[in-house]
Every structure is written in C-alpha cells, then in structure tokens.
Design a protein around this motif. Structure first.
Motif, PDB file in Angstrom:
ATOM      1  N   ASP A  49      33.342  27.439  46.170  1.00  0.00           N
ATOM      2  CA  ASP A  49      34.301  26.833  46.034  1.00  0.00           C
ATOM      3  C   ASP A  49      35.096  26.166  47.301  1.00  0.00           C
ATOM      4  OD1 ASP A  49      33.909  26.477  43.210  1.00  0.00           O
ATOM      5  OD2 ASP A  49      35.337  28.236  42.733  1.00  0.00           O
ATOM      6  N   GLU A  50      34.327  26.598  48.450  1.00  0.00           N
ATOM      7  CA  GLU A  50      34.937  26.397  49.584  1.00  0.00           C
ATOM      8  C   GLU A  50      36.205  26.997  49.913  1.00  0.00           C
ATOM      9  OE1 GLU A  50      34.883  22.241  50.595  1.00  0.00           O
ATOM     10  OE2 GLU A  50      32.671  21.996  50.120  1.00  0.00           O
ATOM     11  N   LYS A  51      36.428  28.338  49.372  1.00  0.00           N
ATOM     12  CA  LYS A  51      37.673  29.118  49.526  1.00  0.00           C
ATOM     13  C   LYS A  51      37.139  30.283  50.268  1.00  0.00           C
ATOM     14  CE  LYS A  51      40.016  27.467  45.438  1.00  0.00           C
ATOM     15  NZ  LYS A  51      40.730  27.680  44.183  1.00  0.00           N
ATOM     16  N   VAL A  52      36.503  30.319  51.582  1.00  0.00           N
ATOM     17  CA  VAL A  52      35.959  31.287  52.155  1.00  0.00           C
ATOM     18  C   VAL A  52      36.914  32.314  52.549  1.00  0.00           C
ATOM     19  CG1 VAL A  52      34.643  31.837  54.251  1.00  0.00           C
ATOM     20  CG2 VAL A  52      34.252  29.665  52.990  1.00  0.00           C
ATOM     21  N   ALA A  53      38.074  31.934  52.969  1.00  0.00           N
ATOM     22  CA  ALA A  53      39.301  32.815  53.417  1.00  0.00           C
ATOM     23  C   ALA A  53      39.379  33.865  52.112  1.00  0.00           C
ATOM     24  CB  ALA A  53      40.391  32.258  54.051  1.00  0.00           C
ATOM     25  N   GLU A  54      39.674  33.280  51.076  1.00  0.00           N
ATOM     26  CA  GLU A  54      39.988  34.051  49.982  1.00  0.00           C
ATOM     27  C   GLU A  54      38.997  35.043  49.546  1.00  0.00           C
ATOM     28  OE1 GLU A  54      41.362  32.288  46.451  1.00  0.00           O
ATOM     29  OE2 GLU A  54      42.417  30.231  47.681  1.00  0.00           O
ATOM     30  N   ALA A  55      37.529  34.433  49.686  1.00  0.00           N
ATOM     31  CA  ALA A  55      36.468  35.436  49.613  1.00  0.00           C
ATOM     32  C   ALA A  55      36.503  36.486  50.427  1.00  0.00           C
ATOM     33  CB  ALA A  55      35.180  34.742  49.761  1.00  0.00           C
ATOM     34  N   ILE A  56      36.955  36.319  51.773  1.00  0.00           N
ATOM     35  CA  ILE A  56      36.961  37.535  52.944  1.00  0.00           C
ATOM     36  C   ILE A  56      37.890  38.371  52.445  1.00  0.00           C
ATOM     37  CG2 ILE A  56      37.322  37.718  55.229  1.00  0.00           C
ATOM     38  CD1 ILE A  56      36.074  35.193  56.050  1.00  0.00           C
ATOM     39  N   GLU A  57      39.196  37.818  52.211  1.00  0.00           N
ATOM     40  CA  GLU A  57      40.357  38.677  51.654  1.00  0.00           C
ATOM     41  C   GLU A  57      40.010  39.762  50.640  1.00  0.00           C
ATOM     42  OE1 GLU A  57      45.018  38.263  50.579  1.00  0.00           O
ATOM     43  OE2 GLU A  57      43.789  36.631  50.966  1.00  0.00           O
ATOM     44  N   LEU A  58      39.181  39.265  49.604  1.00  0.00           N
ATOM     45  CA  LEU A  58      38.702  39.938  48.407  1.00  0.00           C
ATOM     46  C   LEU A  58      37.734  40.840  48.883  1.00  0.00           C
ATOM     47  CD1 LEU A  58      38.754  40.516  45.559  1.00  0.00           C
ATOM     48  CD2 LEU A  58      36.877  38.716  45.287  1.00  0.00           C
ATOM     49  N   LEU A  59      36.906  40.811  49.775  1.00  0.00           N
ATOM     50  CA  LEU A  59      35.739  41.895  50.111  1.00  0.00           C
ATOM     51  C   LEU A  59      36.248  42.710  51.146  1.00  0.00           C
ATOM     52  CD1 LEU A  59      32.558  39.357  50.429  1.00  0.00           C
ATOM     53  CD2 LEU A  59      33.312  40.941  48.540  1.00  0.00           C
ATOM     54  N   ALA A  60      37.218  42.174  51.933  1.00  0.00           N
ATOM     55  CA  ALA A  60      37.729  43.032  53.191  1.00  0.00           C
ATOM     56  C   ALA A  60      38.790  44.038  52.538  1.00  0.00           C
ATOM     57  CB  ALA A  60      38.390  42.274  54.077  1.00  0.00           C
ATOM     58  N   ALA A  61      39.416  43.975  51.078  1.00  0.00           N
ATOM     59  CA  ALA A  61      40.149  44.827  50.720  1.00  0.00           C
ATOM     60  C   ALA A  61      39.211  45.907  49.884  1.00  0.00           C
ATOM     61  CB  ALA A  61      41.083  44.255  49.578  1.00  0.00           C
ATOM     62  N   LEU A  62      37.912  45.772  49.726  1.00  0.00           N
ATOM     63  CA  LEU A  62      37.173  46.830  48.996  1.00  0.00           C
ATOM     64  C   LEU A  62      36.989  48.087  49.962  1.00  0.00           C
ATOM     65  CD1 LEU A  62      34.375  44.444  47.283  1.00  0.00           C
ATOM     66  CD2 LEU A  62      36.679  45.544  46.167  1.00  0.00           C
ATOM     67  N   THR A  63      36.718  49.162  49.293  1.00  0.00           N
ATOM     68  CA  THR A  63      36.521  50.572  49.971  1.00  0.00           C
ATOM     69  C   THR A  63      35.440  51.192  49.360  1.00  0.00           C
ATOM     70  OG1 THR A  63      38.259  51.490  49.076  1.00  0.00           O
ATOM     71  CG2 THR A  63      38.635  50.552  51.177  1.00  0.00           C
ATOM     72  N   PRO A  64      34.074  50.639  49.167  1.00  0.00           N
ATOM     73  CA  PRO A  64      33.155  51.310  48.247  1.00  0.00           C
ATOM     74  C   PRO A  64      32.772  52.677  48.589  1.00  0.00           C
ATOM     75  CG  PRO A  64      32.524  49.106  48.982  1.00  0.00           C
ATOM     76  CD  PRO A  64      33.760  49.325  49.779  1.00  0.00           C
ATOM     77  N   SER A  65      32.809  53.503  47.793  1.00  0.00           N
ATOM     78  CA  SER A  65      32.261  54.696  47.973  1.00  0.00           C
ATOM     79  C   SER A  65      30.863  55.079  48.382  1.00  0.00           C
ATOM     80  CB  SER A  65      32.851  55.750  47.068  1.00  0.00           C
ATOM     81  OG  SER A  65      32.408  55.555  45.727  1.00  0.00           O
ATOM     82  N   LYS A  66      30.170  54.040  47.540  1.00  0.00           N
ATOM     83  CA  LYS A  66      28.573  54.113  47.565  1.00  0.00           C
ATOM     84  C   LYS A  66      28.084  53.557  48.578  1.00  0.00           C
ATOM     85  CE  LYS A  66      24.701  53.079  44.480  1.00  0.00           C
ATOM     86  NZ  LYS A  66      24.258  52.282  43.120  1.00  0.00           N
ATOM     87  N   ALA A  67      27.202  54.001  49.347  1.00  0.00           N
ATOM     88  CA  ALA A  67      26.602  53.610  50.574  1.00  0.00           C
ATOM     89  C   ALA A  67      26.029  52.166  50.602  1.00  0.00           C
ATOM     90  CB  ALA A  67      25.616  54.553  51.563  1.00  0.00           C
ATOM     91  N   TYR A  68      25.145  52.051  49.512  1.00  0.00           N
ATOM     92  CA  TYR A  68      24.578  50.631  49.116  1.00  0.00           C
ATOM     93  C   TYR A  68      25.594  49.615  49.228  1.00  0.00           C
ATOM     94  CZ  TYR A  68      21.602  47.219  47.557  1.00  0.00           C
ATOM     95  OH  TYR A  68      21.007  45.633  47.520  1.00  0.00           O
ATOM     96  N   ASP A  69      26.716  49.734  48.175  1.00  0.00           N
ATOM     97  CA  ASP A  69      27.588  48.926  48.007  1.00  0.00           C
ATOM     98  C   ASP A  69      28.352  48.686  49.120  1.00  0.00           C
ATOM     99  OD1 ASP A  69      26.990  49.575  45.391  1.00  0.00           O
ATOM    100  OD2 ASP A  69      29.169  49.720  44.638  1.00  0.00           O
TER     101      ASP A  69
END
Length: 406
Positions: A49-69
């Motif tokens: 939807d061309e909302k790259v900044a929001e996509a980055i914000e969403l992913l950057a906030a993640l702290t996956p415990s699984k190495a593959y994730d």
C-alpha cells in the motif's frame, strides 16, 4: 599518446531488489512463529500500500526470540530500508540476515545478490566481493552468471586489483559473447595498468568497432603501436581514423605528419601539417612544412615556406639561404645572408660559395679570409689556398705576352 584510463562505476543493481516476499511468506509460514508470521504479513501489506515507513516501524519493533524469525525480519527490513533510500540500514540488516546462514529458501540467493549490489553501488567494493564470489558457487537457472563476473571485475577494478580484473573478465567473456563498451573498457583499463601492451591492442580494435568515432580508442591504439616500435601500424591507424572522418587533435596531426615523413612520404607530411589551425602563422610549423617539402625535393615550394618561416622568426633565415645557394639563386642568397644573425664563420663561407659561383673570385677570397679570421677551419684554409691559386692563374693569363701573326 596513451591516455589515462578513467574509473567508471556501473550503479544499476541489475536485479529485482523488491523481493517476492508475498510468496516467500507463504512458504516460510511453516517455519516462522505464528506471531512473527502475522506481523510479517501485515508489514508486507503496508509495503504494498506504499506505506513503507509504517512497515519499517512495525518490523523494527519486533524482538523475535527465534533465530530464524529474526533473520527473516532483518531481510525484510533490509528491503524496506533500501526502498526508503536508507542504504546504511539496508546493508546492516541484509548483512545480518545473510551472515546468519539461516535463510535457505528460494530467495536466499537473491537476498545475498541484493546485498552485494547495494554494497557495490555504495562503493564498498571490498565488502561486496566476498558476496559476489559466494554467489558464483551456486547460480540459479533463472539468474545470469555473466552479470556476477562483470560486477566482480568492476569491484576489483575500483580497488586497483588489476590481475583479478582480467581473471573475472575472462570468465565474463566466456559467458557473454557479445562485445559491449563498458566491459571492454574495464578490461582495457586493467591491461594498460599492467602494461600488457600487445594484449590491449585487440581490445582496442573491438572498442573501435563499437565506437568508430571515439577519438581516444584511435589515440591509444596508435600510442601503443609506437611504444612497441610499430611505426607503420601507428601511421596506418591514424591515417585510417583521419580518412574515416574522426576529428584528430592538433597533436595527433603533428604525429601523423612525423610518421609520414619517417616512412618516406614527406609530401603527405607537409600537407598534413598544412591542416593545423596555425599552420600559416606559426614559424616552427612553417619551417617544418619547408623541411618536408625539401625532403620531397619540391625546391620552389620549400623555398616559399622557408621564406614565410624566416619572416616570422629570423632563425630560419639560414636554412632559406642554404637552399637558395643549392638552387643556384646566388644573388638572392647573398641578400638573405646579410640578414642572418650569428653563425658568422658559416655565413662567410656561404658567401664564399656564392661569389665563387658568380665568378667573383676576389670577393670570394676576401670572405674566405674573413671566415678564417673569425674561426680557423679546414674549409676556410682550403678556400683561401684554392682562391689564391685561382687569382695567380688569372694574373698570369693577363700578363702572358700575346703572339702576333707574322
């Protein structure tokens, strides 16, 4: 005449950097944790939807415990950061994803290719090279191996590693049969840096075929041929360029004239010099034209140019006077000798020759003695001795009694 090769960098990445993440997410869903898979899917939709900044914000906030994730999220962040123009963070995230060694899906190869291309475009050549070499070990069928070897050659070239440039170019040319300017230019640059003069000539010929009107290829070809002592080939190169309408530089035309003269075609040399911008006003160019016409035994034309050269610079007066003497124009030569500066002894001896040819032996003797007084030489002494004898013979003939008929 060999020109310094200028480094050029090809910036296009050459691959579709927007990875096909939608299909990859579906495949990877089996491995991603359910929570991470949901966030990834949402981030992908935001990107669509061309909302790259929001996509980055969403992913950057993640702290996956699984190495593959974690590796998968880093890959996505790398792509999104690149799309946003943040090269530094794109490289950082993609490098972590690649270095993890956990991405073994169909997009893993493309991810590393993306990282290598971004490093190249960011002029981090040494960092890009290991990734390119790793990519060559297992190339998918739908990818072009020749592009990889060209990127490798470019990277080595930028860090001035000339032999690896040629090694990579050999691999590239084995895969890519069509000649193109940029790869050949890279190859030529490495050959020139390594002083591989003979090997560079075929490369230059291929470049001339591609860009027949580009002067630098002709100049470099002729320059290398001269370096190798192949004057005839250099003449043929510059002459062909001239005939084909390539606009040669002023220095190229001077060199072409010299080569014509060296190969025994002085008339052509003179005519070539005549095409120079200041051929009619520069005293040295006028003198050079006079010399070439003299070599061609076009005496009158040579005298004409010597006269023009002498009018511009008196140092050429001596050559004019000598040629006039050679051609029997003794009275005119004497007038020109009066204007010659320096060379006093030589000038006096030249006057001796002129007066001798005019049968003014007394004047000839006077100037022979003047020459000897200025600088004793075998020539002046020989003239004095000879002319003294001539004068005695003339006097004896005058004083000889005349017989009268009985």
């Amino acid at each position: 005449m060999i020109k310094t090769f200028t480094k050029t960098l090809v910036l296009p990445l050459g691959v579709a950097l927007g990875l096909a993440l939608s299909s990859n997410i579906a495949v990877a869903g089996e491995q991603l944790s359910q929570y991470t898979a949901g966030k990834v899917q949402r981030a992908h939709q935001l990107q669509q939807d061309e909302k790259v900044a929001e996509a980055i914000e969403l992913l950057a906030a993640l702290t996956p415990s699984k190495a593959y994730d974690k590796a998968f999220v880093q890959r996505m962040l790398g792509v999104f950061y690149w799309q946003q123009g943040n090269t530094k963070l794109a490289i950082s995230n993609l490098k972590k994803a690649v270095d993890s060694g956990l991405l073994q899906d169909e997009q893993a190869w493309i991810t590393q290719r993306m990282l290598a291309d971004i490093l190249l475009s960011n002029e981090e050549f040494k960092q890009a090279l290991p990734h390119y070499y790793a990519l060559t070990k297992a190339i998918p069928e739908n990818q072009k191996a020749d592009e990889l070897w060209l990127r490798i050659a470019q990277s080595h070239y930028q860090v001035e590693e000339w032999k690896p440039v040629l090694s990579a170019m050999k691999r590239y040319e084995n895969l890519h049969r069509k000649d193109e300017v940029q790869p050949l230019t890279i190859k030529l640059g490495a050959q020139l840096q390594l002083q591989q003069w003979k090997s560079s000539l075929p490369t230059l010929q291929r470049l001339i075929l591609l860009e027949p009107n580009k002067l630098v290829w002709w100049q470099q070809t002729a320059g290398i041929q001269l370096r190798l002592g192949r004057s005839k080939d250099a003449l043929a190169t510059l002459a062909l360029a001239d005939r084909q309408g390539v606009v040669l530089s002023q220095q190229d035309l001077r060199t072409l004239a010299q080569l014509y003269a060296q190969q025994g075609i002085p008339e052509r040399a003179a005519k070539t010099l005549a095409t120079l911008d200041n051929a009619k006003t520069d005293p040295q160019l006028l003198a050079d034209q006079a010399s070439y016409w003299q070599m061609a035994k076009e005496w009158d034309t040579s005298i004409h140019y010597w006269r023009l050269a002498a009018a511009k610079n008196n140092k050429h007066r001596w050559a004019l006077a000598q040629l006039l003497l050679q051609e029997g124009q003794h009275k005119i030569a004497l007038k020109e000798l009066d204007k010659v500066s320096g060379r006093k002894s030589d000038v006096e001896l030249a006057r001796v020759r002129a007066y001798y040819k005019l049968e003014s032996f007394e004047q000839a003797l006077i100037h022979a003695k003047r020459a000897n007084n200025i600088e004793e030489s075998p020539a002046s002494k020989s003239w004095i001795k000879y002319l003294t004898q001539m004068r005695k013979m003339q006097q004896s003939q005058v004083n000889e009694p005349q017989l009268t008929a009985i």
